[in-house]
Design a protein around this motif. Structure first.
Motif, mmCIF file in Angstrom:
data_model
loop_
_atom_site.group_PDB
_atom_site.id
_atom_site.type_symbol
_atom_site.label_atom_id
_atom_site.label_comp_id
_atom_site.label_asym_id
_atom_site.label_seq_id
_atom_site.Cartn_x
_atom_site.Cartn_y
_atom_site.Cartn_z
ATOM 1 N N LEU A 101 1.045 -1.560 -0.243
ATOM 2 C CA LEU A 101 0.230 -0.042 0.226
ATOM 3 C C LEU A 101 0.888 1.185 -0.379
ATOM 4 N N PRO A 102 0.485 2.672 -0.321
ATOM 5 C CA PRO A 102 1.112 3.046 -0.309
ATOM 6 C C PRO A 102 1.221 3.867 1.528
ATOM 7 N N VAL A 103 2.404 4.896 1.333
ATOM 8 C CA VAL A 103 3.084 5.379 2.178
ATOM 9 C C VAL A 103 2.066 5.901 3.701
ATOM 10 N N LYS A 104 0.997 6.962 3.122
ATOM 11 C CA LYS A 104 0.295 7.245 4.142
ATOM 12 C C LYS A 104 -0.410 6.124 3.992
ATOM 13 N N SER A 105 -1.290 5.044 3.429
ATOM 14 C CA SER A 105 -2.309 4.034 3.864
ATOM 15 C C SER A 105 -1.559 3.328 5.021
ATOM 16 N N VAL A 106 -0.446 2.922 5.012
ATOM 17 C CA VAL A 106 0.280 2.229 5.734
ATOM 18 C C VAL A 106 0.365 2.793 6.964
ATOM 19 N N ILE A 107 0.842 4.668 7.529
ATOM 20 C CA ILE A 107 0.832 5.301 8.432
ATOM 21 C C ILE A 107 -0.055 4.783 9.405
ATOM 22 N N ARG A 108 -1.510 4.739 8.533
ATOM 23 C CA ARG A 108 -3.087 4.575 9.221
ATOM 24 C C ARG A 108 -2.927 3.446 10.032
ATOM 25 N N PHE A 109 -2.372 2.203 10.349
ATOM 26 C CA PHE A 109 -2.320 1.321 10.779
ATOM 27 C C PHE A 109 -1.752 1.603 11.882
ATOM 28 N N ARG A 110 -0.536 2.269 12.557
ATOM 29 C CA ARG A 110 0.494 2.361 13.386
ATOM 30 C C ARG A 110 -0.604 2.806 14.423
ATOM 31 N N TYR A 111 -1.782 3.191 14.170
ATOM 32 C CA TYR A 111 -2.615 3.593 15.525
ATOM 33 C C TYR A 111 -4.039 3.019 15.653
ATOM 34 N N ILE A 112 -4.296 1.279 15.290
ATOM 35 C CA ILE A 112 -4.503 0.743 15.638
ATOM 36 C C ILE A 112 -4.471 0.018 16.757
ATOM 37 N N SER A 113 -3.393 -0.549 16.410
ATOM 38 C CA SER A 113 -2.721 -1.401 17.658
ATOM 39 C C SER A 113 -1.425 -1.201 17.804
ATOM 40 N N LYS A 114 -0.986 -1.561 19.482
ATOM 41 C CA LYS A 114 0.711 -1.879 18.974
ATOM 42 C C LYS A 114 1.122 -2.849 18.481
ATOM 43 N N SER A 115 0.290 -3.712 18.035
ATOM 44 C CA SER A 115 1.296 -4.845 17.314
ATOM 45 C C SER A 115 1.174 -4.583 15.594
ATOM 46 N N TYR A 116 0.732 -3.607 15.022
ATOM 47 C CA TYR A 116 0.322 -3.641 14.037
ATOM 48 C C TYR A 116 2.135 -2.620 13.696
ATOM 49 N N ASN A 117 2.037 -1.424 14.808
ATOM 50 C CA ASN A 117 2.908 -0.411 15.020
ATOM 51 C C ASN A 117 4.257 -1.149 14.599
ATOM 52 N N SER A 118 4.443 -1.963 15.826
ATOM 53 C CA SER A 118 5.619 -2.750 15.818
ATOM 54 C C SER A 118 5.747 -3.568 14.546
ATOM 55 N N SER A 119 5.089 -4.339 13.877
ATOM 56 C CA SER A 119 5.019 -4.627 12.880
ATOM 57 C C SER A 119 5.993 -3.552 11.880
ATOM 58 N N ILE A 120 5.092 -2.571 11.377
ATOM 59 C CA ILE A 120 4.949 -1.619 10.567
ATOM 60 C C ILE A 120 6.840 -0.873 10.525
ATOM 61 N N THR A 121 7.255 -0.664 12.022
ATOM 62 C CA THR A 121 8.498 -0.018 11.853
ATOM 63 C C THR A 121 9.716 -0.822 12.122
ATOM 64 N N THR A 122 9.461 -2.363 11.436
ATOM 65 C CA THR A 122 10.921 -3.284 11.753
ATOM 66 C C THR A 122 11.812 -2.651 10.772
ATOM 67 N N PRO A 123 12.970 -3.141 10.855
ATOM 68 C CA PRO A 123 13.369 -2.701 9.372
ATOM 69 C C PRO A 123 13.600 -4.025 7.941
ATOM 70 N N ASN A 124 12.709 -5.060 8.871
ATOM 71 C CA ASN A 124 12.050 -5.888 7.481
ATOM 72 C C ASN A 124 11.411 -5.546 6.677
ATOM 73 N N PHE A 125 10.315 -5.238 7.493
ATOM 74 C CA PHE A 125 8.767 -3.947 7.002
ATOM 75 C C PHE A 125 9.489 -3.644 5.988
ATOM 76 N N ILE A 126 10.375 -2.710 6.584
ATOM 77 C CA ILE A 126 10.511 -1.019 5.356
ATOM 78 C C ILE A 126 10.784 -1.300 4.473
ATOM 79 N N SER A 127 11.834 -2.673 4.595
ATOM 80 C CA SER A 127 12.834 -2.748 3.301
ATOM 81 C C SER A 127 11.725 -3.649 2.171
ATOM 82 N N THR A 128 11.404 -4.604 2.456
ATOM 83 C CA THR A 128 9.952 -5.273 1.377
ATOM 84 C C THR A 128 9.112 -3.840 1.199
ATOM 85 N N HIS A 129 8.470 -2.987 1.806
ATOM 86 C CA HIS A 129 7.722 -2.073 1.419
ATOM 87 C C HIS A 129 8.307 -1.387 0.613
ATOM 88 N N LEU A 130 9.942 -0.619 0.498
ATOM 89 C CA LEU A 130 10.734 0.057 0.059
ATOM 90 C C LEU A 130 10.774 -1.097 -1.609
#
Length: 390
Positions: A28-57
C-alpha cells in the motif's frame, strides 16, 4: 540472539491471517500504511521493523520500474532572502514536466542564505547549508533528524554526498574537506550509528594533487553502482599539468577509484562539467561553445559502468543564449536558467528542455535558483535513533 516477533493480534473468525494482512500492507502507499500505526501496538511494531520497511520499499521500486512515466522530483530554492529566515518550501513535481504535485514545508530552520539538497535515497532526503549543518528528512512519514557536528578539526571548501549502503541496509553521508590542493580530510556519517568517523585522506587514489570541485553545483553528487562521483582537477608533474577526471568513492569499501572522462568531452573551451544520474547510469554534462552562435550542453552516458570505452554521447542541446544548468533529471529533462532575459523583469527565466525531443517547456513553475533531486515515498527513518516526529 533471536529477535522477538511482535505479538499478533487475536483475530475473529473470518478475519485474514496476520501475515497476509502484513503482506497487503507492504503493497500500500505510505499514507495508508501509517494509519495502521494507530490501530494497535502490534501493527505499529510490525510496520516499523527494518524487514517490513525494506519489503515495502522494494514493492514501491518494483511498481516504479513497471511505469517509466512515474518518476518524481523534489525541488526547493537554494538561495533565500537574508531577512526573516523563512523555512524553505519544497515542491514535489513530475520528473518529465515539473508539473506541481504538492508543496512541503521543511520542519527545520537553516538560518543561512545558501541551502542545498545533498541527495535523495529511497525517499530519504539529505539537506545541508553553508554552515555545514546537515539534516535527514523523510516528508512522507513526517520525520527528520539533525546530524551531529563534524569529527574533523576544520572544515574548508566542503563537498557532500549522500548514499544508500545496500550491504548493511544503511545510509551514509560523505563529507570531503579540501584544506589545500594536496590535503583532504574525509569523514563518513552512518545512520545506524548516528555518528561521524574519519576515513583518512583520499584513500585509494594514485594522484596526490587532487582538487575536488567545491560543488557539483547545483546538481547532487550522483550515486551509481554503489559509488559517489565527483569531477575533479588533478595536477601532475613538475610542470603542474592540469587535467580533469572522475573520483569515485565506493560506499562499501570507503576507498576511491579514478575514472576517465570520455575522450573529446572536455577541452580548454569547456565552460563547466557536471555529473548526473540518467536512467540508472553515470552521465557527464559538458557546457561548451557551439558551432552556431550561443552555447550547448553535450550529454554523455557510461553504458557499462567502469568501462571507459562505453562512454557515448547521447544528446547535444543547443541554446542561442547563455543558459546555466540547474538540474538534469533521471528521465532526461534539463532545467536551465536564461541569464539577462530581456523579456523577464527579474532578468532571468527558467526553461525545461526534453533532451530527446529538444522541446522546451517555458513555464516549469520555478522562479528561483533551485536545488533538485529525485523523490519517492517510503517508510525509511522509522527505525532510526534521535528521530524527531512532527
Amino acid at each position: 540472539m533471536e529477535v522477538a516477533r511482535p505479538q499478533q493480534p487475536i483475530l475473529r473468525q473470518g478475519y485474514l491471517p496476520y501475515d497476509i494482512v502484513l503482506n497487503i500492507l507492504a503493497r500500500l502507499p505510505v499514507k495508508s500504511v501509517i494509519r495502521f500505526r494507530y490501530i494497535s501496538k502490534s501493527y505499529n511494531s510490525s510496520i516499523t521493523t527494518p524487514n517490513f520497511i525494506s519489503t515495502h520499499l522494494k514493492n514501491i521500486k518494483d511498481s516504479h520500474d513497471n511505469d517509466n512515466d512515474n518518476g518524481f522530483v523534489i525541488h526547493m530554492p537554494s538561495v533565500t532572502d537574508n531577512i526573516g529566515f523563512q523555512r524553505p518550501v519544497c515542491t514535489v513535481a513530475l520528473d518529465r514536466t515539473f508539473d506541481r504535485i504538492s508543496e512541503l514545508g521543511t520542519p527545520f530552520d537553516f538560518h543561512y542564505i545558501y541551502t542545498q539538497i545533498v541527495g535523495s535515497c529511497n525517499g530519504l532526503l539529505c539537506f545541508a547549508n553553508s554552515a555545514n549543518v546537515v539534516y535527514l528528512w523523510n516528508p512522507s512519514i513526517r520525520m527528520f533528524k539533525k546530524l551531529p557536528g563534524t569529527c574533523l578539526g576544520q572544515l574548508k571548501h566542503v563537498t557532500l554526498g549522500f548514499a544508500y549502503h545496500p550491504e548493511n541496509n544503511d545510509y551514509k553521508v560523505v563529507r570531503i574537506s579540501c584544506l589545500s590542493l594536496s590535503t583532504h580530510e574525509i569523514e563518513v556519517y552512518t545512520l545506524s550509528s548516528d555518528s561521524w568517523r574519519s576515513v583518512g585522506r583520499t584513500t585509494g587514489l594514485t594522484a596526490t594533487n587532487v582538487m575536488f570541485y567545491d560543488k557539483n553545483n547545483p546538481l547532487p553528487i550522483p550515486l551509481v553502482n554503489g559509488a559517489l562521483h565527483w569531477v575533479s582537477n588533478v595536477v601532475e608533474g613538475e610542470e603542474n599539468r592540469r587535467s580533469r577526471m572522475i573520483m569515485a568513492f565506493d560506499v562499501n569499501s570507503e576507498r576511491f577509484r579514478e575514472l576517465a572522462l570520455p575522450d573529446g568531452s572536455v577541452d580548454e573551451n569547456t565552460f563547466q562539467t557536471f555529473l548526473a544520474l540518467f536512467k540508472g547510469k553515470l552521465a557527464l554534462i559538458a557546457w561548451e561553445p557551439s558551432e552556431q552562435p550561443g552555447t550547448q550542453y553535450s550529454i554523455w552516458v557510461m553504458k557499462e559502468y567502469g568501462v571507459i570505452e562505453s562512454w557515448n554521447k547521447l544528446f547535444v542541446v543547443p541554446f542561442e543564449r547563455v543558459a546555466h544548468c540547474i538540474a538534469f533529471t533521471e528521465y532526461g529533462s534539463l532545467l536551465v536558467c536564461y541569464i539577462n532575459d530581456q523579456v523577464e523583469a527579474q532578468g532571468f527565466k527558467f526553461v525545461l528542455v526534453d533532451t530527446e525531443t529538444l522541446h522546451e517547456k517555458k513555464d516549469p513553475d520555478i522562479q528561483h535558483y533551485s536545488s533538485v533531486a529525485t523523490f519517492m515515498e517510503s517508510l525509511v527513518l522509522f527505525d532510526g535513533a534521535n528521530v524527531v516526529s512532527y
